[in-house]
Design a protein around this motif. Sequence first.
Motif, PDB file in Angstrom:
ATOM      1  N   PHE A   1      -4.290  -9.667   8.255  1.00 21.34           N
ATOM      2  CA  PHE A   1      -4.300  -8.236   7.999  1.00 21.34           C
ATOM      3  C   PHE A   1      -3.646  -7.437   9.127  1.00 21.34           C
ATOM      4  O   PHE A   1      -3.134  -6.345   8.896  1.00 21.34           O
ATOM      5  CB  PHE A   1      -5.712  -7.768   7.671  1.00 21.34           C
ATOM      6  N   PHE A   2      -3.629  -8.005  10.322  1.00 24.86           N
ATOM      7  CA  PHE A   2      -2.876  -7.378  11.419  1.00 24.86           C
ATOM      8  C   PHE A   2      -1.385  -7.453  11.082  1.00 24.86           C
ATOM      9  O   PHE A   2      -0.647  -6.484  11.250  1.00 24.86           O
ATOM     10  CB  PHE A   2      -3.177  -8.122  12.724  1.00 24.86           C
ATOM     11  N   LEU A   3      -0.955  -8.599  10.571  1.00 26.19           N
ATOM     12  CA  LEU A   3       0.468  -8.792  10.252  1.00 26.19           C
ATOM     13  C   LEU A   3       0.896  -7.992   9.029  1.00 26.19           C
ATOM     14  O   LEU A   3       2.036  -7.532   8.957  1.00 26.19           O
ATOM     15  CB  LEU A   3       0.771 -10.277  10.037  1.00 26.19           C
ATOM     16  N   ILE A   4      -0.030  -7.825   8.070  1.00 25.19           N
ATOM     17  CA  ILE A   4       0.298  -7.027   6.875  1.00 25.19           C
ATOM     18  C   ILE A   4       0.692  -5.602   7.296  1.00 25.19           C
ATOM     19  O   ILE A   4       1.598  -5.004   6.716  1.00 25.19           O
ATOM     20  CB  ILE A   4      -0.914  -7.011   5.902  1.00 25.19           C
TER      21      ILE A   4
ATOM     22  N   THR B   1       2.411  -4.756   9.618  1.00 19.43           N
ATOM     23  CA  THR B   1       3.775  -4.694  10.159  1.00 19.43           C
ATOM     24  C   THR B   1       4.832  -4.780   9.049  1.00 19.43           C
ATOM     25  O   THR B   1       6.022  -4.719   9.333  1.00 19.43           O
ATOM     26  CB  THR B   1       4.026  -5.845  11.171  1.00 19.43           C
ATOM     27  N   ILE B   2       4.383  -4.925   7.788  1.00 16.99           N
ATOM     28  CA  ILE B   2       5.348  -4.960   6.678  1.00 16.99           C
ATOM     29  C   ILE B   2       5.673  -3.518   6.290  1.00 16.99           C
ATOM     30  O   ILE B   2       4.774  -2.736   5.974  1.00 16.99           O
ATOM     31  CB  ILE B   2       4.777  -5.735   5.459  1.00 16.99           C
TER      32      ILE B   2
ATOM     33  N   ILE C   1       7.866  -0.637   4.009  1.00 13.58           N
ATOM     34  CA  ILE C   1       8.615  -0.391   2.770  1.00 13.58           C
ATOM     35  C   ILE C   1       9.512   0.818   3.024  1.00 13.58           C
ATOM     36  O   ILE C   1       9.005   1.890   3.392  1.00 13.58           O
ATOM     37  CB  ILE C   1       7.654  -0.055   1.597  1.00 13.58           C
TER      38      ILE C   1
ATOM     39  N   LEU D   1       2.308  -0.948   5.025  1.00 11.11           N
ATOM     40  CA  LEU D   1       1.225  -1.239   4.087  1.00 11.11           C
ATOM     41  C   LEU D   1      -0.122  -1.120   4.795  1.00 11.11           C
ATOM     42  O   LEU D   1      -0.244  -1.442   5.971  1.00 11.11           O
ATOM     43  CB  LEU D   1       1.385  -2.654   3.539  1.00 11.11           C
TER      44      LEU D   1
ATOM     45  N   LEU E   1      -3.413  -1.677   2.697  1.00 11.26           N
ATOM     46  CA  LEU E   1      -4.101  -2.737   1.935  1.00 11.26           C
ATOM     47  C   LEU E   1      -5.558  -2.959   2.346  1.00 11.26           C
ATOM     48  O   LEU E   1      -6.043  -4.089   2.332  1.00 11.26           O
ATOM     49  CB  LEU E   1      -3.336  -4.069   2.022  1.00 11.26           C
TER      50      LEU E   1
ATOM     51  N   ILE F   1       2.361   3.139  -3.261  1.00  7.50           N
ATOM     52  CA  ILE F   1       2.904   1.835  -2.841  1.00  7.50           C
ATOM     53  C   ILE F   1       1.787   0.805  -2.711  1.00  7.50           C
ATOM     54  O   ILE F   1       1.908  -0.332  -3.159  1.00  7.50           O
ATOM     55  CB  ILE F   1       3.698   1.994  -1.521  1.00  7.50           C
TER      56      ILE F   1
ATOM     57  N   VAL G   1       1.523  -2.758  -4.682  1.00 10.70           N
ATOM     58  CA  VAL G   1       1.548  -4.008  -3.900  1.00 10.70           C
ATOM     59  C   VAL G   1       0.201  -4.743  -4.015  1.00 10.70           C
ATOM     60  O   VAL G   1       0.173  -5.962  -4.224  1.00 10.70           O
ATOM     61  CB  VAL G   1       1.912  -3.729  -2.417  1.00 10.70           C
TER      62      VAL G   1
END
Lengths: 208, 244
Positions: free
Chosen positions: A46-49, A51-52, A54, A63, A65, A180, A184
Amino acid sequence: MHIAEGVLDIPTLVASAACTAVGITIGLRQLTPGTLPTAALFAAVFFLIGTIHIPIGVGSVHLILNGLIGLVLGWLAFPVIFVALALQALLFSFGGFTSLGANTLLMALPAVTAGLILRPLLRRPPSSKRRLLAVGALAATIGILGATLIAAAMLWSTGGDTLLGLITLVAAAQTPVWLIDVIVTALAVNMLGRARATAFTSETQRDL
Amino acid sequence: MSHVHHPDGRLRLAATLIVSIAAALSTSLASLLAMFSIALLVTIFVAAKDRMLITNVGRRLLRVNAFLSLVWITTAITWRDTAIDTIGALLAMQMTLRVNIVTLAATLLLMRMSGVDLGRAAVGLGLPNALGALLAQVVRQVALLSETKTRLERAIRARAYRPAFGFRSLHVSAQLVAWLIIHALARSERLSLGLRARGMNSFRWPIRTSTAWRALPKSDWSILVAVMLIVGLCLFLPRLEIPS
């Protein structure tokens, strides 16, 4: 969504930190030294999410999420989000250490709410595609709308009507993020439900 | 003492929290201005020796001040009659000073502190061991999973994907999210099996104990004492009656 440090007043910071402490205490009951690596893996995901990005026009949105976090982790979302936000505060100056309680609360409380309401709907796999998409969209809606409402309440308790303009602007800025996140999360829940249905059931929770 | 000695993490974190709390507590513009000026002067002094810090601080200040510009636009101006709202302007000014003070102080005091160090320092200041251990483990797993994420992104790009605003981008992002979660689930199962196969049945949180407070060198304590003195003086400033 982060509230920068120095924006909220002391009573709001203390009250939100107290609520977060309660949430973290409940979440930590599911954590043992043996399940620590699993929980850390989810926190890392969830830390990496976050960094995504859009692209939207010349800018981009990242994101959030948090609804999906709640669906997968339940109450464990509190310690996991706390840790992810602490790292973001340290590495990127997103939020801060005294506002960590407030930022955790506004992200984790809607996440846990989404998990408590929607996880029972996914308990018996296989779920239909329509159900998975609907649950994902609802989780994202609860996550983003909940976070926006809590952030608005915190800002209002700090500045009252003086900050009404800022609250409106922050809420309006969340609209594209919400849209978004809904798409997603719905697609991700659908893919997860089909590829790994146990992600939302008690089997994952047994490991945690 | 390490080769390049960094002051104890607990003291640095405590000093950061003291500055943050003092800035949040203060409503006096004089105090906030004094704290901001000192933080800026120290940053300039340190940045003269450490060029990396300039980019780091600059990026962080740019980010927080972008948000603050929204605060100024929405609170300091009454758009109906295009006039300055004094109460709103005062609030915006206080927020601007607070946010900048905290950003500068956190960047300076927590410079080169890793996530693992942060976990240890936080446990040393009273955070539960479980949270400290989780923080330290997350740092490790972020490093591992970010490699997986890079690999997945490379595979997506190899299939001629270019991020743009549209349904395809959202679909690909959702796939990336789902794949990351699946990778984490598979990895956690492997980890759990591996630990059980080795007969691991740990009942202790894997967190290193901190050095005893008494054993810390005086130079480490001097940072905390200096911060407390400066903050105390700044908070005391409005009470000083300057004779005209």
